[in-house]
Scaffold this active site. Structure first.
Site, PDB file in Angstrom:
ATOM      1  N   CYS A  69       0.793  -1.238   0.000  1.00 47.26           N
ATOM      2  CA  CYS A  69       0.000   0.000   0.000  1.00 47.26           C
ATOM      3  C   CYS A  69       0.818   1.277   0.000  1.00 47.26           C
ATOM      4  CB  CYS A  69      -0.971   0.003   1.174  1.00 47.26           C
ATOM      5  SG  CYS A  69      -0.203   0.150   2.809  1.00 47.26           S
ATOM      6  N   HIS A 107      -2.010   1.266   7.013  1.00 43.77           N
ATOM      7  CA  HIS A 107      -2.531   1.177   5.643  1.00 43.77           C
ATOM      8  C   HIS A 107      -2.700   2.565   5.046  1.00 43.77           C
ATOM      9  CE1 HIS A 107      -4.378  -0.228   2.059  1.00 43.77           C
ATOM     10  NE2 HIS A 107      -5.450   0.522   2.272  1.00 43.77           N
ATOM     11  N   ASP A 122      -8.179   3.569  -3.454  1.00 35.88           N
ATOM     12  CA  ASP A 122      -7.228   2.680  -2.782  1.00 35.88           C
ATOM     13  C   ASP A 122      -6.827   1.568  -3.740  1.00 35.88           C
ATOM     14  OD1 ASP A 122      -5.743   1.053  -1.152  1.00 35.88           O
ATOM     15  OD2 ASP A 122      -7.279   0.790   0.384  1.00 35.88           O
TER      16      ASP A 122
END
Length: 281
Positions: A69, A107, A122
């Protein structure tokens, strides 16, 4: 057009216009997920994951690797900003496995403000990541190319959930507080070095498919999903087969002088796990 946009558009095979609107955001989001795989190999090699402006681009775009991420959404944020989008990163706490205590912020996700609306984007949550932006609106079921999602607001926090076979599963929770580069560096370091981090104990890889499917690797176990159901599963017989699948099915670049890796390096990684090809799960 700036160099990063030229390189990025070549990487994801983008030849269309890139206006600052929701259609562009949706199209780029899906293209990214279907081209640049999620993977954690550098954690296992091990190699330090750098988050300066150039390193994620060099690895994911130029060297045709994947990442997790902090890298994925770091690259996507930079691309969107270069195009003129109003975008910034947020940090969330992963609750997918129902942890007994509130976990740290590990995250990275994106907040995009567009056409007087706020959107969550995302491209970096692995197999369950969004493949389209969703509106920052509470308790609204929103459909993406790879499933249904919703956001729930709990005080200052938001919780992202996905519909897993008619059951809503929480993925992570976040707020809208502005973060600093040092916050991403801290979360990245923890994710890569904390002994109990799941990134340190399994080889993980995922690439989404334009038709709604996805391909995943967990150690030696390869799975092809369609509409949320496994249509092909196989245990790869050896490291050479794993190395080939990474390139052929996930499009992973292995030849770059800095970010590539050999089959022998991969063999050392896989030998460290308490698993073997016949039992890879």
């Amino acid at each position: 057009m700036t160099p990063i946009l030229n390189h990025y558009f070549a990487r994801i095979n983008w030849s269309g216009a890139a206006a600052v609107n929701i259609d562009t955001l949706r199209a780029l989001h899906l293209k990214h997920n279907c081209t640049i795989p999620f993977e954690n190999l550098d954690v296992l090699l091990p190699r330090e994951i750098q988050l300066d402006n150039q390193s994620p681009e060099e690895k994911l775009v130029i060297a045709r690797r994947g990442g997790y991420c902090f890298e994925q959404n770091g690259v996507f944020e930079r691309v969107l900003r270069e195009l003129g989008f109003n975008v910034r990163s947020l940090l969330g706490r992963v609750v997918l496995s129902n942890p007994p205590a509130l976990p740290p912020r590990t995250h990275r996700l994106l907040l995009v403000e567009l056409e007087e609306e706020k959107w969550i984007a995302d491209v970096g949550f692995g197999g369950q990541t969004l493949t389209a932006p969703i509106r920052l609106v509470s308790d609204l079921v929103q459909t993406t190319p790879h499933g249904e999602y919703r956001l729930l607001q709990e005080g200052d926090d938001w919780v992202l959930q996905f519909n897993h076979h008619q059951h809503w599963q929480s993925m992570y929770r976040f707020d809208l507080c502005e973060q600093q580069q040092s916050d991403y560096v801290m979360g990245n370091f923890w994710s890569a070095h904390w002994p109990q981090s799941h990134f340190r104990h399994h080889l993980l890889m995922c690439r989404h498919l334009p038709d709604g499917g996805k391909l995943t690797l967990t150690n030696f176990h390869f799975t092809h999903y369609e509409n949320g159901h496994a249509v092909e599963q196989r245990n790869l017989p050896d490291v050479a087969s794993l190395y080939a699948v990474m390139q052929e099915q996930f499009g992973l670049g292995v030849d770059d002088a800095k970010h590539g890796f050999t089959v022998d390096e991969l063999a050392l990684v896989m030998a460290a796990f308490d698993t073997h090809p016949e039992a890879g799960k």
